[in-house]
Design an enzyme around this catalytic site. Structure first.
Site, PDB file in Angstrom:
ATOM      1  N   GLY A 270       0.820  -1.199   0.000  1.00 51.94           N
ATOM      2  CA  GLY A 270       0.000   0.000   0.000  1.00 51.94           C
ATOM      3  C   GLY A 270       0.855   1.250   0.000  1.00 51.94           C
ATOM      4  N   VAL A 271       0.191   2.389   0.019  1.00 52.00           N
ATOM      5  CA  VAL A 271       0.870   3.681  -0.109  1.00 52.00           C
ATOM      6  C   VAL A 271       1.186   4.241   1.269  1.00 52.00           C
ATOM      7  CG1 VAL A 271       0.639   6.038  -0.966  1.00 52.00           C
ATOM      8  CG2 VAL A 271      -0.291   4.132  -2.287  1.00 52.00           C
ATOM      9  N   GLU A 295      -0.517  -1.914  -6.894  1.00 51.46           N
ATOM     10  CA  GLU A 295      -1.269  -0.830  -7.533  1.00 51.46           C
ATOM     11  C   GLU A 295      -0.352   0.322  -7.913  1.00 51.46           C
ATOM     12  OE1 GLU A 295      -5.255  -0.553  -4.960  1.00 51.46           O
ATOM     13  OE2 GLU A 295      -3.394  -0.455  -3.815  1.00 51.46           O
ATOM     14  N   ILE A 365      -6.690   2.187   9.854  1.00 43.99           N
ATOM     15  CA  ILE A 365      -6.900   3.194  10.884  1.00 43.99           C
ATOM     16  C   ILE A 365      -6.966   2.540  12.253  1.00 43.99           C
ATOM     17  CG2 ILE A 365      -8.579   4.863  11.791  1.00 43.99           C
ATOM     18  CD1 ILE A 365      -9.190   5.631   8.887  1.00 43.99           C
ATOM     19  N   ASN A 385      -9.901   8.485   3.392  1.00 44.05           N
ATOM     20  CA  ASN A 385      -9.561   8.443   1.970  1.00 44.05           C
ATOM     21  C   ASN A 385     -10.451   7.493   1.179  1.00 44.05           C
ATOM     22  OD1 ASN A 385      -7.343  10.184   2.451  1.00 44.05           O
ATOM     23  ND2 ASN A 385      -6.082   8.433   3.044  1.00 44.05           N
ATOM     24  N   GLY A 389      -7.590  -0.251  -2.836  1.00 47.53           N
ATOM     25  CA  GLY A 389      -7.444  -1.622  -3.310  1.00 47.53           C
ATOM     26  C   GLY A 389      -7.159  -2.620  -2.218  1.00 47.53           C
ATOM     27  N   LYS A 409      -2.391  10.412  17.529  1.00 44.95           N
ATOM     28  CA  LYS A 409      -2.656  11.666  18.257  1.00 44.95           C
ATOM     29  C   LYS A 409      -1.911  11.704  19.599  1.00 44.95           C
ATOM     30  CE  LYS A 409      -5.688  13.526  15.361  1.00 44.95           C
ATOM     31  NZ  LYS A 409      -5.446  14.789  14.648  1.00 44.95           N
TER      32      LYS A 409
END
Length: 504
Positions: A270-271, A295, A365, A385, A389, A409
């Site tokens: 993933g990114v 991707e 998350i 977001n 994918g 946080k």
């Protein structure tokens, strides 16, 4: 370089015009398919001209909004400017722009979050309504009228096929020598006429180097000369390096146990910074001759290709930092032989992900103690977001990792919670969860066994006792398969909403 050097099809030269002239051809209320995938290959001029038109129409007391479908995220000069101009009515399937996100969460934009492998086929099936206009960035047009794809393929093949009209943005900034890097598969069909996809290795080429378009549909050609969004990746921090280390050690152990072949299976990543940290770990890890089937091609995979640790990389988009993009341009001949860019309905196709045995690594998350994953919503209601994918790979991959730091946080949010406030991936699709605290291998475990492994290995020490106390009390109440105290299950999120801190 003039546009005539890139547009070698004479008929299209007569349709060259300004972005403003082309934007005037896009009326209020239409469905527009735009190119773009993770900040690459998106239109650079038309969105800004559309935004200017929207502002002018609104100032005159007239409505003006369009519905925009893309491959994935674009950039501030695309999603951002249109959102700021209140020009977006509906948006799908993915967004990272903060201005557009704010409009989504305020209810102004109707956002449709979709698995990326579903978007092209759902549009093709007619589930989303007609596509009135496609706006697609290309690098050029051949003398035969074929389109040279840009830095992202995304859903462009389908957009060009199903759109009533097409506007081409010819971007002369990316290197012309990218021509030949792409593999556009035209073997798909609508059920019941579908056939198996003839790919058995991640580096197989099964398509053509060019996109096709009916010349009669092209109503405008706009010249641009601008690079993609500059993706800034931070130097991997200590937590990211720890997560990467756990994954590398786990893969080495799986290989030792005979559950992974010695040549390693193809990798999807993933990114983001954690993903790049994992790729950096592979750079110094024990694995050789790696293959990428993902991707988005990020800096880390370029490093692996350049070092000879990865032999080929298949993706639908190249999304790089400024320094990595310069290296890509300077060494385009080297990379053209090692990178394959495909439509996202191929890069994310469940059939191929399962057949090739992809090792999937995606961010989240939050995770709950039973392994359900929230990839999209902050505190259950605010879209971040989109699912992207991750679901395409998580459900179908040979191994599937979900990764996150254990807290957010400044420790006020635990990313391991009793119950997810929103579920994108159920416990059935989750194999391995990794935080900087450790790795939880959930394969072959019942829900109660998973819960204990996740609490012990992945929870932050500030929250581990709270989670254990919840789990122990839940086991004293009701059914014992997946123990919960329903009146408390989401109390952590409620406490954060009220006090700004999940801690008791």
């Amino acid at each position: 370089m003039s546009i005539a050097d890139r547009v070698r099809y004479p008929e299209f030269l007569s349709r060259v015009m300004t972005a403003e002239e082309a934007a005037a051809m896009i009326p209020h209320g239409v469905n527009v398919g735009m190119s773009g995938f993770t900040g690459a290959g998106y239109p650079k001029a038309l969105p800004q001209a559309i935004a200017a038109r929207a502002k002018a129409e609104h100032a005159a007391g007239k409505p003006y909004k369009i519905n925009v479908w893309t491959g994935a995220s674009t950039a501030a000069e695309c999603d951002g400017v249109m959102a700021e101009a209140h020009a977006l009515g509906q948006r799908l399937p993915f967004n990272t722009d903060p201005t557009a996100r704010k409009a989504v969460n305020s209810g102004e934009i109707d956002f449709i979050d979709m698995h990326l492998s579903h978007v092209a086929q759902h549009a093709w099936f007619g589930f989303l309504g007609p596509m009135n206009i496609a706006v697609v960035e290309v690098l050029g047009v051949t003398a035969d009228g074929l389109l040279i794809p840009s830095t992202a393929v995304g859903n462009n093949k389908t957009w060009l096929e199903i759109a009533d009209k097409v506007i081409l943005e010819v971007n002369t900034k990316p290197p012309a020598k990218m021509e030949g890097m792409h593999d556009i598969y035209y073997g798909t069909a609508i059920p019941p006429r579908r056939m198996p996809i003839s790919m058995t290795h991640a580096d197989d080429r099964i398509g053509e180097a060019y996109l096709k378009v009916d010349p009669a549909k092209v109503i405008a050609v706009v010249e641009t000369h601008k690079g993609d969004r500059d993706n800034v990746f931070a130097v991997p921090d200590e937590n990211s390096q720890k997560i990467a280390g756990y994954i590398i050690d786990f893969l080495a152990h799986e290989m030792k146990m005979g559950r992974l072949p010695k040549e390693m299976l193809p990798i999807q990543s993933g990114v983001g910074n954690v993903a790049n940290a994992v790729l950096a770990g592979l750079l110094t890890g024990p694995f050789e001759n790696l293959l990428g089937f993902t991707e988005v091609l990020q800096d880390g995979m370029l490093d692996l290709l350049r070092a000879g640790k990865m032999s080929k990389a298949s993706a639908t988009s190249i999304s790089l930092s400024a320094a990595a993009y310069k290296d890509f341009e300077d060494n385009i001949d080297f990379y053209r032989e090692r990178i394959i860019l495909r439509p996202q309905e191929i890069s994310n196709h469940p059939e191929l992900v399962r057949r090739l045995g992809i090792i999937a690594m995606n961010s989240m998350i939050e995770a709950d103690i039973y392994g359900n994953i929230n990839s999209t919503h902050v505190m259950g209601t605010g879209m971040m977001n989109g699912i992207g994918g991750s679901g395409d790979f998580a459900r179908n991959g040979y191994l599937s990792f979900f990764v996150t730091p254990s807290v957010a946080k400044d420790g006020k949010i635990s990313c391991i919670v009793p119950m997810c406030s929103h579920v994108d991936h159920t416990e059935h699709d989750t194999q391995i969860i990794v935080t900087e605290q450790g790795l939880a291998d959930l394969r072959g475990l019942s829900p109660k066994q998973r819960a204990q492994v996740i609490i012990d290995n992945c929870a932050h020490p500030d929250y581990r006792d709270q989670l254990q106390h919840y789990f122990d009390r839940a086991r004293l109440k009701g059914a014992q398969h997946t123990p919960h105290i329903l009146r408390e299950a989401l109390s952590w999120h409620e406490r954060f909403s009220e006090t700004g801190d999940m801690r008791v």
